[in-house]
Design a protein around this motif. Structure first.
Motif, PDB file in Angstrom:
ATOM      1  N   HIS A   1       0.809  -1.211   0.000  1.00  0.00           N
ATOM      2  CA  HIS A   1       0.000   0.000   0.000  1.00  0.00           C
ATOM      3  C   HIS A   1       0.847   1.269   0.000  1.00  0.00           C
ATOM      4  O   HIS A   1       0.406   2.308   0.443  1.00  0.00           O
ATOM      5  N   GLN A   2       2.075   1.161  -0.504  1.00  0.00           N
ATOM      6  CA  GLN A   2       2.944   2.323  -0.544  1.00  0.00           C
ATOM      7  C   GLN A   2       2.446   3.281  -1.637  1.00  0.00           C
ATOM      8  O   GLN A   2       2.201   2.878  -2.766  1.00  0.00           O
ATOM      9  N   LEU A   3       2.278   4.551  -1.275  1.00  0.00           N
ATOM     10  CA  LEU A   3       1.772   5.535  -2.222  1.00  0.00           C
ATOM     11  C   LEU A   3       2.888   6.017  -3.129  1.00  0.00           C
ATOM     12  O   LEU A   3       4.013   6.237  -2.690  1.00  0.00           O
ATOM     13  N   ARG A   4       2.552   6.216  -4.400  1.00  0.00           N
ATOM     14  CA  ARG A   4       3.511   6.769  -5.338  1.00  0.00           C
ATOM     15  C   ARG A   4       3.230   8.255  -5.458  1.00  0.00           C
ATOM     16  O   ARG A   4       2.086   8.683  -5.566  1.00  0.00           O
ATOM     17  N   LYS A   5       4.252   9.074  -5.449  1.00  0.00           N
ATOM     18  CA  LYS A   5       4.089  10.517  -5.441  1.00  0.00           C
ATOM     19  C   LYS A   5       3.828  11.134  -6.815  1.00  0.00           C
ATOM     20  O   LYS A   5       3.040  12.066  -6.909  1.00  0.00           O
ATOM     21  N   PRO A   6       4.454  10.685  -7.907  1.00  0.00           N
ATOM     22  CA  PRO A   6       4.261  11.367  -9.197  1.00  0.00           C
ATOM     23  C   PRO A   6       2.803  11.509  -9.654  1.00  0.00           C
ATOM     24  O   PRO A   6       2.420  12.583 -10.124  1.00  0.00           O
ATOM     25  N   PRO A   7       1.949  10.484  -9.513  1.00  0.00           N
ATOM     26  CA  PRO A   7       0.560  10.689  -9.950  1.00  0.00           C
ATOM     27  C   PRO A   7      -0.140  11.821  -9.189  1.00  0.00           C
ATOM     28  O   PRO A   7      -0.899  12.593  -9.773  1.00  0.00           O
ATOM     29  N   PHE A   8       0.150  11.927  -7.894  1.00  0.00           N
ATOM     30  CA  PHE A   8      -0.482  12.978  -7.108  1.00  0.00           C
ATOM     31  C   PHE A   8       0.066  14.349  -7.477  1.00  0.00           C
ATOM     32  O   PHE A   8      -0.665  15.338  -7.496  1.00  0.00           O
ATOM     33  N   LEU A   9       1.355  14.409  -7.795  1.00  0.00           N
ATOM     34  CA  LEU A   9       1.937  15.683  -8.212  1.00  0.00           C
ATOM     35  C   LEU A   9       1.351  16.138  -9.544  1.00  0.00           C
ATOM     36  O   LEU A   9       1.048  17.324  -9.735  1.00  0.00           O
ATOM     37  N   PHE A  10       1.173  15.210 -10.485  1.00  0.00           N
ATOM     38  CA  PHE A  10       0.568  15.570 -11.771  1.00  0.00           C
ATOM     39  C   PHE A  10      -0.883  15.995 -11.593  1.00  0.00           C
ATOM     40  O   PHE A  10      -1.337  16.947 -12.228  1.00  0.00           O
ATOM     41  N   LEU A  11      -1.613  15.307 -10.746  1.00  0.00           N
ATOM     42  CA  LEU A  11      -2.999  15.669 -10.482  1.00  0.00           C
ATOM     43  C   LEU A  11      -3.082  17.073  -9.895  1.00  0.00           C
ATOM     44  O   LEU A  11      -3.913  17.884 -10.321  1.00  0.00           O
ATOM     45  N   LEU A  12      -2.211  17.375  -8.949  1.00  0.00           N
ATOM     46  CA  LEU A  12      -2.162  18.708  -8.355  1.00  0.00           C
ATOM     47  C   LEU A  12      -1.826  19.758  -9.414  1.00  0.00           C
ATOM     48  O   LEU A  12      -2.450  20.826  -9.457  1.00  0.00           O
ATOM     49  N   LEU A  13      -0.869  19.462 -10.291  1.00  0.00           N
ATOM     50  CA  LEU A  13      -0.496  20.392 -11.360  1.00  0.00           C
ATOM     51  C   LEU A  13      -1.684  20.658 -12.284  1.00  0.00           C
ATOM     52  O   LEU A  13      -1.974  21.815 -12.620  1.00  0.00           O
ATOM     53  N   PHE A  14      -2.389  19.619 -12.692  1.00  0.00           N
ATOM     54  CA  PHE A  14      -3.524  19.791 -13.599  1.00  0.00           C
ATOM     55  C   PHE A  14      -4.664  20.564 -12.951  1.00  0.00           C
ATOM     56  O   PHE A  14      -5.325  21.377 -13.592  1.00  0.00           O
ATOM     57  N   VAL A  15      -4.903  20.326 -11.679  1.00  0.00           N
ATOM     58  CA  VAL A  15      -5.947  21.067 -10.967  1.00  0.00           C
ATOM     59  C   VAL A  15      -5.577  22.547 -10.884  1.00  0.00           C
ATOM     60  O   VAL A  15      -6.416  23.422 -11.116  1.00  0.00           O
ATOM     61  N   MET A  16      -4.307  22.831 -10.594  1.00  0.00           N
ATOM     62  CA  MET A  16      -3.866  24.228 -10.511  1.00  0.00           C
ATOM     63  C   MET A  16      -3.973  24.923 -11.870  1.00  0.00           C
ATOM     64  O   MET A  16      -4.425  26.071 -11.958  1.00  0.00           O
ATOM     65  N   LEU A  17      -3.583  24.244 -12.947  1.00  0.00           N
ATOM     66  CA  LEU A  17      -3.703  24.824 -14.285  1.00  0.00           C
ATOM     67  C   LEU A  17      -5.168  25.034 -14.664  1.00  0.00           C
ATOM     68  O   LEU A  17      -5.522  26.036 -15.288  1.00  0.00           O
ATOM     69  N   GLY A  18      -6.019  24.091 -14.295  1.00  0.00           N
ATOM     70  CA  GLY A  18      -7.449  24.244 -14.566  1.00  0.00           C
ATOM     71  C   GLY A  18      -8.041  25.433 -13.828  1.00  0.00           C
ATOM     72  O   GLY A  18      -8.831  26.190 -14.389  1.00  0.00           O
ATOM     73  N   MET A  19      -7.640  25.613 -12.576  1.00  0.00           N
ATOM     74  CA  MET A  19      -8.130  26.758 -11.809  1.00  0.00           C
ATOM     75  C   MET A  19      -7.627  28.071 -12.411  1.00  0.00           C
ATOM     76  O   MET A  19      -8.365  29.058 -12.473  1.00  0.00           O
ATOM     77  N   ALA A  20      -6.383  28.090 -12.876  1.00  0.00           N
ATOM     78  CA  ALA A  20      -5.840  29.295 -13.512  1.00  0.00           C
ATOM     79  C   ALA A  20      -6.618  29.622 -14.770  1.00  0.00           C
ATOM     80  O   ALA A  20      -6.901  30.803 -15.047  1.00  0.00           O
ATOM     81  N   GLY A  21      -6.991  28.619 -15.540  1.00  0.00           N
ATOM     82  CA  GLY A  21      -7.778  28.844 -16.752  1.00  0.00           C
ATOM     83  C   GLY A  21      -9.172  29.362 -16.438  1.00  0.00           C
ATOM     84  O   GLY A  21      -9.689  30.242 -17.126  1.00  0.00           O
ATOM     85  N   ILE A  22      -9.783  28.844 -15.399  1.00  0.00           N
ATOM     86  CA  ILE A  22     -11.118  29.304 -15.008  1.00  0.00           C
ATOM     87  C   ILE A  22     -11.056  30.741 -14.524  1.00  0.00           C
ATOM     88  O   ILE A  22     -11.918  31.560 -14.863  1.00  0.00           O
TER      89      ILE A  22
END
Length: 56
Positions: A12-33
């Motif tokens: 159950h070890q979490l991988r960090k890159p998927p969460f970092l990409f998700l955070l990046l996409f959410v931030m870019l989406g908010m900037a676009g809105i």
């Protein structure tokens, strides 16, 4: 003499890159809105549709 056993990865070890990409996409989406990009995209889509029909 005791031998060292290699550490096993936890199932159950979490991988960090998927969460970092998700955070990046959410931030870019908010900037676009914030920059009213959805409104601009809808305006362009309306223009293209009207020109395809032959009205605009």
């Amino acid at each position: 003499m005791a031998t060292k056993r290699p550490k096993k990865k936890s199932r159950h070890q979490l991988r960090k890159p998927p969460f970092l990409f998700l955070l990046l996409f959410v931030m870019l989406g908010m900037a676009g809105i914030i920059a009213d990009e959805p409104l601009r995209v809808l305006e362009q889509a309306r223009q293209v549709c009207l020109s395809c029909i032959g009205i605009g």
